[in-house]
Design an enzyme around this catalytic site. Sequence first.
Site, short mmCIF file in Angstrom:
data_model
loop_
_atom_site.label_atom_id
_atom_site.label_comp_id
_atom_site.label_asym_id
_atom_site.label_seq_id
_atom_site.Cartn_x
_atom_site.Cartn_y
_atom_site.Cartn_z
CE1 TYR A 184 -3.51 -2.39 -0.26
CE2 TYR A 184 -2.97 -3.43 1.72
CZ TYR A 184 -3.73 -3.43 0.38
OH TYR A 184 -4.56 -4.47 0.17
N GLY A 325 -4.14 -14.15 12.71
CA GLY A 325 -5.25 -13.55 11.74
C GLY A 325 -6.22 -14.33 11.59
CE1 TYR A 353 -10.35 -10.45 2.42
CE2 TYR A 353 -10.36 -12.27 0.67
CZ TYR A 353 -9.58 -11.52 1.68
OH TYR A 353 -8.40 -11.95 2.25
#
Length: 370
Positions: A184, A325, A353
């Site tokens: 990013y 995670g 998602y």
Amino acid sequence: MTKLFEPTKLGDISLANRIVMAPLTRNRSPNAVPNELNVKYYAQRATAGLIITEATAITHQGQGYANVPGLYTKEALEGWKKVTDAVHANGGKIVVQMWHVGRISHTTLQPNGGKPVSSTSRRAETSKTYLVNSDGTGGFADVSEPRALETSEIPGIVEDYRKAARAAIDAGFDGVEIHGANGYLLDQFLRGNVNDRTDQYGGSIENRARFLFEVVDAITKEIGAGRTAIRISPVTASGDASDPAPQQLFTYVVEGLAKYDLAYIHVIEGQTGGKRDSLPFDYDALHAAYKAAGGKAGWMVNNAYTREMAIEAVESGKADVVAFGKPFISNPDFVRRLEENAALAQWDQTTLYGGGAKGYADYPTLDEAA
Ligand code: 8OZ
């Protein structure tokens, strides 16, 4: 017995144990506003020593995926206040992961349909973003071509980070984690194979790291270093990110970070969410370089750790805390399951998602399943 289940402190943040919930993008916050379902999901996981929220856009320009939360509207901050209150009421701690996606975005997600911004005007050729179609279904799409930021625009983005950090603390967060990883915006500046600038933000390692340090500087001045943390991913190739000399690059980065008394440094070992040995890198040497430079922040490690690996990491001093995670998605009482060495539920890959409560806030605890 093991230190893994004992309390510790990361900067100004006191943790009940050394097991951290890693940031996990879930795409369940329409209009970038955290809602009651998000409150429930995070509150369910408050026995983690620390929760790091899913990546959260600091500005509209920092948005790169449908239905990810933000930190830049009154509604979003009110939504986050409900999340932080619920986590605190359940005895937990929570920091927000501050995100600017840079070029990993799509014009339809940007202010006025503009181009995403980056260190470069080259597109991330193999990267996808997640968009929601007009019929409400989700789908992956190629990212758009970015435009390279003007040098004069960079102070404005540093200021965006500062403001978002202040807003986060006002919304009840115990601290912030700067997203410096996974290809990013900040990583797009760090990486020699992405950053093709000729100004003071490109070229040498020192120049490529300048933006990151300006952000760290602004945030620590605003909210205090003891509530500021950062995540890095030295070899992760996500977002078409790579570097000719990652060991040198990240040694420079952590030596610079050693000058701040940060809460923690969060290091993803290997390819994020994938292989731990995807590319050669000496993580122990990185940790040693940080300590040799006087760094005192907690050292947080992540990526495919098992119970045994985590116990060994905290016992040996390889790490102070361990972030997990996906196991936290399907095991809201993950800490208890590790403590009791109980069986772990597998997460549903198809509901990661987007969507609603299914595969999100409906995974039972051991007690609920009994
Ligand atoms: C998975 C899907 C979308 C975004 C990251 C914020 O890798 C993410 C992300 C992960 O850091």
